[in-house]
Scaffold this motif. Structure first.
Motif, PDB file in Angstrom:
ATOM      1  N   PRO A 363       0.805  -1.234   0.000  1.00 27.24           N
ATOM      2  CA  PRO A 363       0.000   0.000   0.000  1.00 27.24           C
ATOM      3  C   PRO A 363       0.835   1.280   0.000  1.00 27.24           C
ATOM      4  CG  PRO A 363      -0.911  -1.577   1.553  1.00 27.24           C
ATOM      5  CD  PRO A 363       0.388  -2.150   1.080  1.00 27.24           C
ATOM      6  N   VAL A 364       1.928   1.272   0.750  1.00 30.53           N
ATOM      7  CA  VAL A 364       2.788   2.464   0.797  1.00 30.53           C
ATOM      8  C   VAL A 364       3.433   2.725  -0.559  1.00 30.53           C
ATOM      9  CG1 VAL A 364       5.010   3.281   1.669  1.00 30.53           C
ATOM     10  CG2 VAL A 364       3.272   2.538   3.262  1.00 30.53           C
ATOM     11  N   ARG A 404      -5.309  -5.175  -5.359  1.00 32.67           N
ATOM     12  CA  ARG A 404      -6.361  -4.782  -4.413  1.00 32.67           C
ATOM     13  C   ARG A 404      -6.266  -3.309  -4.031  1.00 32.67           C
ATOM     14  NH1 ARG A 404      -5.998 -10.160  -2.621  1.00 32.67           N
ATOM     15  NH2 ARG A 404      -4.170  -9.722  -1.330  1.00 32.67           N
ATOM     16  N   VAL A 405      -5.051  -2.769  -3.998  1.00 39.97           N
ATOM     17  CA  VAL A 405      -4.903  -1.373  -3.590  1.00 39.97           C
ATOM     18  C   VAL A 405      -4.776  -0.420  -4.781  1.00 39.97           C
ATOM     19  CG1 VAL A 405      -3.908  -1.952  -1.352  1.00 39.97           C
ATOM     20  CG2 VAL A 405      -2.390  -1.609  -3.307  1.00 39.97           C
ATOM     21  N   CYS A 443     -10.575  -4.243  -5.912  1.00 41.88           N
ATOM     22  CA  CYS A 443      -9.692  -3.103  -5.703  1.00 41.88           C
ATOM     23  C   CYS A 443     -10.256  -2.164  -4.651  1.00 41.88           C
ATOM     24  CB  CYS A 443      -9.493  -2.328  -7.014  1.00 41.88           C
ATOM     25  SG  CYS A 443      -8.673  -3.303  -8.291  1.00 41.88           S
ATOM     26  N   ILE A 444      -9.378  -1.502  -3.914  1.00 43.29           N
ATOM     27  CA  ILE A 444      -9.790  -0.506  -2.932  1.00 43.29           C
ATOM     28  C   ILE A 444      -9.010   0.769  -3.180  1.00 43.29           C
ATOM     29  CG2 ILE A 444     -10.310  -2.236  -1.187  1.00 43.29           C
ATOM     30  CD1 ILE A 444      -7.692  -1.507   0.181  1.00 43.29           C
ATOM     31  N   GLU A 445      -9.480   1.853  -2.596  1.00 51.27           N
ATOM     32  CA  GLU A 445      -8.790   3.128  -2.762  1.00 51.27           C
ATOM     33  C   GLU A 445      -7.494   3.144  -1.957  1.00 51.27           C
ATOM     34  OE1 GLU A 445      -9.196   5.852  -4.507  1.00 51.27           O
ATOM     35  OE2 GLU A 445     -10.909   5.041  -5.595  1.00 51.27           O
ATOM     36  N   GLY A 451      -8.599   0.937   7.519  1.00 53.57           N
ATOM     37  CA  GLY A 451      -8.966  -0.455   7.367  1.00 53.57           C
ATOM     38  C   GLY A 451      -7.781  -1.398   7.298  1.00 53.57           C
ATOM     39  N   LEU A 452      -6.575  -0.854   7.147  1.00 56.86           N
ATOM     40  CA  LEU A 452      -5.402  -1.696   7.102  1.00 56.86           C
ATOM     41  C   LEU A 452      -4.816  -1.827   8.496  1.00 56.86           C
ATOM     42  CD1 LEU A 452      -3.632  -0.320   3.919  1.00 56.86           C
ATOM     43  CD2 LEU A 452      -4.709  -2.531   4.171  1.00 56.86           C
ATOM     44  N   LYS A 453      -4.484  -3.008   8.868  1.00 57.61           N
ATOM     45  CA  LYS A 453      -3.920  -3.245  10.199  1.00 57.61           C
ATOM     46  C   LYS A 453      -2.447  -2.908  10.175  1.00 57.61           C
ATOM     47  CE  LYS A 453      -7.182  -6.897  11.472  1.00 57.61           C
ATOM     48  NZ  LYS A 453      -7.316  -8.306  11.878  1.00 57.61           N
TER      49      LYS A 453
END
Length: 456
Positions: A363-364, A404-405, A443-445, A451-453
């Motif tokens: 994600p980063v 997904r991201v 996919c997510i924004e 929502g990410l742990k």
């Protein structure tokens, strides 16, 4: 054509309008009980003979060249520093050593400022006398003498005096640099290195003062870098990185040495006991923004050039540290942290495993592809490419997470907006890797990390 002094001044006055120094609106004038002009503002203009022929601004430290023309010191010295050796007005030869302060003009300017104080003009302060060659030599001789005696405290105090002189003006800095300030300070540090830095705050502070002075006189030449890269110097430097009072100067000097690209210096730094640990510690427990960025740059060069350093950084968890730093990092920090991450992944092994195991890595990287800088984009794409390639379960999982991201959409946009060279190549390869998994992944924004742990 060479112009006489008086005519040159008159010509300059005709070619440019009077420079407005202050505008005062009608409301302020009414409050003070004064009158105003028709357009609602009052202008205080600088007389033409008080303005520097180079900058066209009010002279704060007027000096006269042998040609008889008066300039502001900073403007004339800047003109000469850019390689000119002539008077800008007359074209006749001028040397820095030949210019003299024009006290009469400076006092006239100060009197004019005082006379216009009620209209908002601030008095030009009396300038400090710039350091001369003899003064510079004397200041540096005090540093060398204290180092030869082994007097760490006196050497630190002398270095602080040299630093203060150098920071007074660019002229002073250049004068001390030309007198060998960098070599003198580097040599002094090497001579005094190995003292009981860990157990003495006074010694640690004094050596920190020497490094802080050294920073003022960058860049370092080869001899200066060799002094700092000696084993005793690196031992002291490692200890200074662990102290919040001296860490910033120590990190900046280390960055200067590492970024020189000198192979012997990089190998010496990589072999220095505790050096990699201290750099990671500076990123994990920030002392200052400067120290963090300098530590990241030094780490990047070490990881890129030394397998020993790369393995040590991986063992210290540098991947986890930089990934978590990237979440809220500013532009400069992001660029440097991404560079370290990409270099660590290039080395492979434990660094790749650590990146694949961290929930925030992908994600980063996807988030940092855009809206940071071209450099950050290059490193983010490269790092993601290194993680996604391969046939293992980890790479497959990484590709799924990237989809997904929103990595696929961002890579398409990146190619549409335009990128070149290796980044374009790797972005295209990434799209091919991710294309096979499309349709089976939601996919997510990536605008935020809700929502990410987080594992911290």
């Amino acid at each position: 054509m060479v112009l006489p002094m008086s005519r040159a001044t008159r010509v300059a006055g005709r070619l440019m309008p009077e420079i407005p120094l202050l505008r005062r609106d009608r409301k302020e004038a009414a409050t003070r009980g004064g009158d105003d002009n028709d357009n609602g503002s009052e202008e205080v203009s600088v007389p033409a003979h008080f303005r520097c022929p180079i900058s066209l601004e009010l002279m704060r430290d007027p000096v006269t060249a042998p040609t008889g023309i008066t300039y502001d010191r900073e403007s004339l010295e800047g003109w000469l520093a850019r390689g000119h050796a002539t008077c800008p007005v007359t074209g006749r030869p001028v040397r820095l050593a030949d210019i003299v302060p024009n006290h009469a003009t400076r006092r006239m300017i100060q009197d004019w400022c005082v006379a216009n104080r009620a209209r908002g003009v601030e008095r030009v302060p009396t300038p400090r006398v710039p350091v001369g060659d003899d003064d510079a030599a004397e200041a540096l001789a005090a540093v060398s003498a204290a180092a030869r005696r082994g007097d760490v405290i006196a050497c630190g105090a002398a270095a602080s005096r040299a630093r203060a002189i150098g920071k007074e003006s660019e002229r002073n800095r250049r004068c001390l640099a030309a007198a060998g300030a960098a070599r003198t300070l580097s040599s002094a540090f090497r001579q005094l290195a190995g003292e009981h830095v860990d157990s003495s705050a006074a010694v640690s502070g004094a050596l920190g003062d020497i490094l802080a002075a050294l920073v003022v006189f960058f860049p370092l030449d080869e001899e200066s870098r060799r002094c700092i890269a000696s084993p005793p110097s690196l031992k002291s430097l490692t200890s200074l990185l662990l102290s919040s009072q001296t860490a910033t100067a120590a990190a900046i000097v280390l960055r200067e040495i590492a970024s020189s690209g000198n192979r012997d210096a990089l190998d010496a730094i990589a072999r220095a006991r505790g050096m990699c640990d201290a750099l990671v510690g500076l990123v994990t427990r920030p002392v200052s923004s400067q120290a963090t960025k300098a530590a990241l740059v030094a780490a990047y060069y070490l990881v890129s050039s030394s397998d020993v350093a790369a393995a040590r950084f991986a063992d210290l968890g540098v991947v986890r540290v930089v990934v978590e730093l990237l979440v809220d990092a500013d532009k400069g920090t992001s660029e440097k942290a991404l560079a370290v991450l990409d270099a660590a992944l290039c080395a492979g092994g434990a660094a790749v495993d650590s990146a694949l195991a961290h929930a925030l890595t992908v994600p980063v990287l996807v988030k940092k592809m855009f809206r940071v800088s071209d450099m950050a984009t290059d490193f983010a794409v490269s790092a993601l490419w290194r993680l996604c390639r391969g046939d293992g379960a980890g790479a497959a999982s990484c590709r799924g997470e990237a989809l997904r991201v929103g990595a696929f959409q961002k890579l398409l946009l990146l190619l549409q907006v335009g990128c070149a060279g290796l980044t374009k190549e790797r972005a295209s390869e990434l799209l091919k890797m991710l294309n096979g998994s499309r349709g089976s992944v939601e996919c997510i924004e990536t605008v935020d990390f809700k929502g990410l742990k987080r594992p911290f």
